[in-house]
Design a protein around this motif. Structure first.
Motif, PDB file in Angstrom:
ATOM      1  N   ASN A 102     -14.498  -2.158   3.427  1.00 18.60           N
ATOM      2  CA  ASN A 102     -14.320  -1.239   2.302  1.00 18.60           C
ATOM      3  C   ASN A 102     -13.032  -0.426   2.430  1.00 18.60           C
ATOM      4  OD1 ASN A 102     -16.576  -1.243   0.257  1.00 18.60           O
ATOM      5  ND2 ASN A 102     -17.736  -1.317   2.171  1.00 18.60           N
ATOM      6  N   ASN A 103     -11.929  -1.156   2.470  1.00 14.85           N
ATOM      7  CA  ASN A 103     -10.611  -0.537   2.513  1.00 14.85           C
ATOM      8  C   ASN A 103     -10.041  -0.461   1.096  1.00 14.85           C
ATOM      9  OD1 ASN A 103     -10.524  -3.302   2.327  1.00 14.85           O
ATOM     10  ND2 ASN A 103      -8.925  -3.603   3.848  1.00 14.85           N
ATOM     11  N   LEU A 104     -10.831   0.086   0.170  1.00 14.41           N
ATOM     12  CA  LEU A 104     -10.441   0.087  -1.233  1.00 14.41           C
ATOM     13  C   LEU A 104      -9.198   0.937  -1.471  1.00 14.41           C
ATOM     14  CD1 LEU A 104     -13.440  -0.944  -1.641  1.00 14.41           C
ATOM     15  CD2 LEU A 104     -13.293   0.196  -3.863  1.00 14.41           C
ATOM     16  N   ILE A 105      -8.252   0.354  -2.176  1.00 14.08           N
ATOM     17  CA  ILE A 105      -7.124   1.121  -2.676  1.00 14.08           C
ATOM     18  C   ILE A 105      -6.905   0.716  -4.129  1.00 14.08           C
ATOM     19  CG2 ILE A 105      -5.990   1.519  -0.474  1.00 14.08           C
ATOM     20  CD1 ILE A 105      -4.096  -0.723  -1.056  1.00 14.08           C
ATOM     21  N   LEU A 106      -6.308   1.622  -4.882  1.00 15.17           N
ATOM     22  CA  LEU A 106      -6.088   1.423  -6.305  1.00 15.17           C
ATOM     23  C   LEU A 106      -4.605   1.261  -6.572  1.00 15.17           C
ATOM     24  CD1 LEU A 106      -6.941   1.526  -9.341  1.00 15.17           C
ATOM     25  CD2 LEU A 106      -6.718   4.026  -9.173  1.00 15.17           C
ATOM     26  N   PHE A 107      -4.247   0.153  -7.211  1.00 15.51           N
ATOM     27  CA  PHE A 107      -2.882  -0.054  -7.684  1.00 15.51           C
ATOM     28  C   PHE A 107      -2.883   0.096  -9.204  1.00 15.51           C
ATOM     29  CE2 PHE A 107      -2.771  -2.308  -3.651  1.00 15.51           C
ATOM     30  CZ  PHE A 107      -1.510  -1.987  -3.146  1.00 15.51           C
ATOM     31  N   GLN A 119      -5.183  -1.625   4.897  1.00 13.91           N
ATOM     32  CA  GLN A 119      -5.149  -1.808   3.457  1.00 13.91           C
ATOM     33  C   GLN A 119      -4.383  -3.087   3.145  1.00 13.91           C
ATOM     34  OE1 GLN A 119      -3.482   1.876   2.007  1.00 13.91           O
ATOM     35  NE2 GLN A 119      -5.410   2.967   2.213  1.00 13.91           N
ATOM     36  N   SER A 120      -4.613  -3.594   1.963  1.00 15.71           N
ATOM     37  CA  SER A 120      -3.970  -4.849   1.612  1.00 15.71           C
ATOM     38  C   SER A 120      -3.425  -4.762   0.186  1.00 15.71           C
ATOM     39  CB  SER A 120      -4.982  -6.001   1.726  1.00 15.71           C
ATOM     40  OG  SER A 120      -6.032  -5.845   0.784  1.00 15.71           O
ATOM     41  N   PRO A 173       0.845  -1.203   0.000  1.00 16.52           N
ATOM     42  CA  PRO A 173       0.000   0.000   0.000  1.00 16.52           C
ATOM     43  C   PRO A 173       0.875   1.246   0.000  1.00 16.52           C
ATOM     44  CG  PRO A 173      -0.776  -1.593   1.617  1.00 16.52           C
ATOM     45  CD  PRO A 173       0.558  -2.094   1.122  1.00 16.52           C
ATOM     46  N   GLY A 174       0.366   2.322  -0.590  1.00 16.58           N
ATOM     47  CA  GLY A 174       1.165   3.526  -0.742  1.00 16.58           C
ATOM     48  C   GLY A 174       1.684   4.095   0.569  1.00 16.58           C
ATOM     49  N   HIS A 175       0.959   3.882   1.672  1.00 15.32           N
ATOM     50  CA  HIS A 175       1.409   4.470   2.944  1.00 15.32           C
ATOM     51  C   HIS A 175       2.730   3.896   3.414  1.00 15.32           C
ATOM     52  CE1 HIS A 175       0.200   0.808   4.999  1.00 15.32           C
ATOM     53  NE2 HIS A 175      -1.074   0.993   4.706  1.00 15.32           N
ATOM     54  N   GLY A 176       3.125   2.733   2.887  1.00 20.87           N
ATOM     55  CA  GLY A 176       4.419   2.174   3.245  1.00 20.87           C
ATOM     56  C   GLY A 176       4.527   1.837   4.714  1.00 20.87           C
ATOM     57  N   TRP A 177       5.753   1.831   5.204  1.00 16.51           N
ATOM     58  CA  TRP A 177       6.010   1.450   6.589  1.00 16.51           C
ATOM     59  C   TRP A 177       5.438   2.490   7.554  1.00 16.51           C
ATOM     60  CZ3 TRP A 177      11.916  -0.051   6.082  1.00 16.51           C
ATOM     61  CH2 TRP A 177      12.016  -1.181   5.258  1.00 16.51           C
ATOM     62  N   ALA A 178       5.218   2.061   8.783  1.00 16.90           N
ATOM     63  CA  ALA A 178       4.595   2.927   9.802  1.00 16.90           C
ATOM     64  C   ALA A 178       5.669   3.679  10.588  1.00 16.90           C
ATOM     65  CB  ALA A 178       3.717   2.096  10.732  1.00 16.90           C
ATOM     66  N   TYR A 179       6.359   4.594   9.933  1.00 18.63           N
ATOM     67  CA  TYR A 179       7.507   5.293  10.531  1.00 18.63           C
ATOM     68  C   TYR A 179       7.139   6.026  11.813  1.00 18.63           C
ATOM     69  CZ  TYR A 179       9.770   4.612   5.946  1.00 18.63           C
ATOM     70  OH  TYR A 179      10.317   4.071   4.810  1.00 18.63           O
ATOM     71  N   HIS A 224       8.425 -12.505  10.205  1.00 20.69           N
ATOM     72  CA  HIS A 224       7.547 -12.292   9.058  1.00 20.69           C
ATOM     73  C   HIS A 224       6.107 -12.267   9.536  1.00 20.69           C
ATOM     74  CE1 HIS A 224       6.847 -16.695   9.149  1.00 20.69           C
ATOM     75  NE2 HIS A 224       5.738 -16.420   8.488  1.00 20.69           N
ATOM     76  N   GLY A 225       5.228 -11.751   8.691  1.00 25.18           N
ATOM     77  CA  GLY A 225       3.815 -11.723   9.037  1.00 25.18           C
ATOM     78  C   GLY A 225       2.991 -11.140   7.916  1.00 25.18           C
ATOM     79  N   VAL A 226       1.674 -11.284   8.031  1.00 27.67           N
ATOM     80  CA  VAL A 226       0.727 -10.701   7.078  1.00 27.67           C
ATOM     81  C   VAL A 226      -0.328  -9.934   7.856  1.00 27.67           C
ATOM     82  CG1 VAL A 226       1.080 -12.525   5.372  1.00 27.67           C
ATOM     83  CG2 VAL A 226      -0.770 -12.733   7.018  1.00 27.67           C
ATOM     84  N   GLY A 227      -0.923  -8.947   7.206  1.00 25.94           N
ATOM     85  CA  GLY A 227      -1.955  -8.147   7.832  1.00 25.94           C
ATOM     86  C   GLY A 227      -3.343  -8.629   7.470  1.00 25.94           C
ATOM     87  N   PRO A 228      -4.362  -8.035   8.081  1.00 31.60           N
ATOM     88  CA  PRO A 228      -5.750  -8.424   7.792  1.00 31.60           C
ATOM     89  C   PRO A 228      -6.087  -8.245   6.325  1.00 31.60           C
ATOM     90  CG  PRO A 228      -5.631  -7.025   9.748  1.00 31.60           C
ATOM     91  CD  PRO A 228      -4.276  -6.987   9.109  1.00 31.60           C
ATOM     92  N   GLY A 229      -6.844  -9.206   5.788  1.00 36.68           N
ATOM     93  CA  GLY A 229      -7.281  -9.118   4.409  1.00 36.68           C
ATOM     94  C   GLY A 229      -6.216  -9.439   3.384  1.00 36.68           C
TER      95      GLY A 229
END
Length: 748
Positions: free
Chosen positions: A606-611, A259-260, A223-229, A364-369
């Motif tokens: 509805n966590n829609l993001i556009l790639f 986001q996923s 996702p565009g937000h990248g890492w949680a700095y 390692h890990g994965v997020g929701p969705g």
């Protein structure tokens, strides 16, 4: 179900609790492209974090800008705000000022996709860090990523929109040059990181194993937000910070909802070397055996088809199997399907490889969705995709020195054989697999790929089951609405004579299934999906891909603001005769919307993001709503009308063009199949289709079974002969006009 998990190995815990050091954090932000909006956000987050203020850390940032706005929260040496600059700067956190401080402004427009640009920045930052006792070195590269294809994508003014990626070998060479030239520098970085898409890949890691101890990256698009700095706190060394990066990236929503896809891993290069050695041993045995073992070939194909995979930079939007294949997921699927004896050479090699892969993962890990990736991918296109564009894939996989995974020649040899070879003949009962590809008592007709499917139809779900011939490589299930009857009177009204073989199906999406021996099973929850925009009269049926674990994708075409006038002026025939090549040349890009569904409740998140594929039409990256533009959903159909086969409808039946804006709310709505008949009473049926593929035989590459899920006053299966004429013609306009009239009332 929706989930988030982070796994830390025993090794990682020991490292995180190790001796204290001082951390030199070097961030290379290549923002001279369409990611500037997000990368500036990252810069702001980092400058306000607790981490950057920690006296245990020294922070250096290279920032190459696109738009020229002043860097946020940044001052000069006496604390004054700095003016905007569309060039490149070196910035450091000044503990005495408590702010990010401009250190150096580079003269002229820099091309940040050069070895010299990386080398000069790292040399400058390392020299300062090591002179002041900050000796735990971590270099992070933030921009576009393409896995095997490299990192970057600078659109400098001398070649605006050139959008080339910097090869991994070139980045590694720059790191090696800086380490060798700075007095007191170690032989390797502690950690190399990529806040970029697709970089945790076999085809990328092999280029960095000689310049770092650990590698931190995502195997998927980010996702565009990248890492949680903003959520980083103090860290005594690079590995400690890497652990924070993984946990905060997966746990923080960074704006409204998760986001996923979100997947991140930290690998040990020492263990990676062992993993590659075990991969080579496994691949050598697999190649030798698969050439004569039909059962083994079947299970390799099916394991690949069922494996978690993410969109790679060469993938066609809408493909049922993307090319960035998760390695651990494949090994697990193959072990379950084939189950080779531990005493066999293949079984022992597989066990050793799975152990080495697990040992390589520090965290390692994965997020929701997000589909359950295990940490690293390898580029392995599905056989069908490979055969459709063989010359391109051969260049990427086997001949281009920047792209090919040269550290694993045995794996390359296996992959080249597997992708191009036909299924071998009968194994004559001597397969290395302990599971039979076709058990006695469940035969499939030798001329067929699939047995007659069975459908267990319930009120909330439909379970579809079929047996496969040993030569079946992949099975795909799609669901659709049969609109053949509404089509025929429309043709008659316009003077055409419908034939019995004409049909029209609106596809709603696909369903992931599972392979057990010679049996394939898929479960569909009877949902169709529609895209709704609050406050506008936009409501469109969409095609939704099931990527597993609640992760969904909707294929689209994106038009940037520069093409707004041309896209908005498209007429009916422009949609019907949509020229993809023309619009890509004009700046349009293939893309996909992502969202997720809670697998426990069935609720849409509805966590829609556009790639979009904005870098040279290849590397996918999130497209910010602030960029504006237009979206056209790509709707797939299965239609044969007046001797013409039609498979795609850009814009759907209503020629829908969707604004991509910050002030609009986008919602995906799920509706059960039963609702379709209330909205369009003349609908024939809701159907499912099971496709079997044998990619090794051109004359039997596809076999399909259609069967009813709901058909008023009629039960059982609907057998339909599939037309194969792939030509197109003027009569595309006819069915679209009629179906547009039918679907204009579809506002559920």
């Amino acid at each position: 179900m929706m989930r988030k998990h982070v796994l830390f190995s025993t090794l990682s815990m020991a490292l995180l609790q190790g001796a204290r050091a001082k951390l030199c954090f070097m961030l290379y932000q290549m923002a001279d492209n369409n990611l500037e909006y997000y990368i500036r956000q990252d810069y702001q987050e980092l400058s306000s974090s607790a981490f950057v203020r920690s006296t245990d850390a020294k922070t250096w940032v290279y920032h190459d800008a696109y738009g020229g706005q002043p860097l946020p929260s940044t001052v000069d040496s006496v604390g004054r705000s700095i003016p905007g600059n569309s060039g490149s700067s070196y910035v450091t956190y000044d503990h005495s000022l408590g702010r990010m401080r401009l250190d150096t402004t580079l003269s002229g427009e820099q091309n940040s996709d050069t070895e010299a640009a990386v080398l000069n920045f790292l040399t400058h930052a390392m020299t300062d860090c090591l002179a002041n006792g900050y000796d735990s070195l971590m270099a992070v590269f933030s921009s576009h990523g393409g896995g095997f294809a490299g990192y970057g994508g600078d659109e400098n003014v001398r070649a605006r929109h050139r959008s080339l990626l910097q090869p991994n070998r070139q980045v590694a060479s720059a790191i090696r040059g800086a380490l060798s030239s700075v007095s007191g520098a170690p032989d390797k970085l502690d950690v190399i990181g990529f806040d970029a898409c697709l970089m945790q890949a076999l085809g990328a890691a092999d280029d960095y194993m000689d310049v770092a101890q650990y590698m931190l990256a995502s195997e998927a698009v980010e996702p565009g937000h990248g890492w949680a700095y903003a959520y980083w706190t103090s860290a005594s060394d690079s590995v400690s910070l890497a652990g924070q990066v993984v946990s905060t990236y997966l746990s923080q929503t960074q704006g409204g909802g998760h986001q996923s896809p979100k997947v991140l891993s930290l690998i040990s290069f020492e263990a990676y070397s062992t993993f590659v050695a075990q991969l080579e041993g496994f691949a050598a045995v697999l190649l030798e055996r698969i050439q004569t073992d039909q059962t083994l070939h079947a299970f390799v194909s099916r394991a690949r088809a069922s494996t978690v995979a993410f969109e790679g930079i060469v993938d066609t939007v809408g493909t049922h199997q993307p090319s960035a294949m998760d390695i651990g997921s494949f090994l697990n699927a193959f072990a379950q399907m084939c189950n080779p004896s531990e005493s066999s050479d293949l079984g022992s090699a597989l066990t050793a490889l799975r152990t080495a892969y697990s040992d390589m993962m520090v965290a390692h890990g994965v997020g929701p969705g997000t589909a359950a990736g295990t940490g690293m991918h390898v580029t392995w296109p599905p056989q069908g995709e490979y055969q459709r564009n063989r010359a391109l894939w051969d260049t990427i996989l086997f001949t281009n020195r920047h792209y090919a995974t040269n550290s694993a020649p045995n794996f390359q040899a296996f992959l080249e054989y597997f992708l191009s070879a036909a299924t071998p003949g009968s194994s004559a009962g001597d397969s290395v697999c302990q599971v039979a590809a076709q058990p006695a008592g469940q035969p499939v007709n030798p001329s067929e790929l699939l047995s007659r499917p069975e459908a267990n139809i319930e009120s909330t779900k439909v379970t579809l089951t079929a047996h496969m011939a040993p030569r079946v490589d992949q099975v795909v299930v799609e669901y659709a609405v049969d609109l053949s009857s509404p089509l025929k009177p429309f043709l008659e009204d316009r003077g055409y004579i419908p034939s019995d073989i004409e049909y029209l199906y609106l596809k709603g999406g696909d369903v992931r299934g599972s392979y057990q021996g010679n049996t394939f099973e898929a479960e569909w929850n009877r949902d169709f999906y529609f895209l709704n925009i609050t406050g506008q009269s936009k409501f469109e049926a969409i095609y939704v891909q099931d990527q597993g674990d609640g992760s969904k994708a909707v294929p689209v075409m994106y038009f940037p603001e520069s093409q707004r006038e041309a896209a908005s002026a498209m007429q009916f025939l422009d949609f019907l005769f949509f020229d993809f090549e023309f619009w890509v040349e004009q700046g349009a890009r293939y893309g996909f919307l992502t969202f997720s569904v809670d697998q426990t409740t069935g609720e849409v998140d509805n966590n829609l993001i556009l790639f979009t594929s904005d870098v040279g039409g290849t590397a996918f990256a999130e497209k910010s709503r602030s960029d504006g533009g237009l979206i056209i959903p790509l709707i797939y159909v299965h239609a044969f009308i007046q001797d013409r086969k039609i498979d795609t409808l850009p814009g759907g039946f209503n020629q829908t063009i969707i604004e991509w804006r910050e002030d609009l709310d986008y919602h995906v709505i799920a509706r059960k199949a039963d609702v379709i008949f209330d909205v369009i009473p003349s609908t024939d049926a809701v159907v499912a289709t099971m496709y079997g593929f044998d990619f090794g035989e051109s004359d039997s590459a596809l076999e399909a079974e259609f069967f009813d899920i709901i058909r008023p006053d009629r039960g059982g299966f609907a057998d339909i002969d599939i037309a194969t004429d792939s030509s197109s013609g003027m009569l595309k306009t006819l069915f679209a006009l009629g179906v547009a009239a039918i679907f204009c009332v579809l506002h559920l």
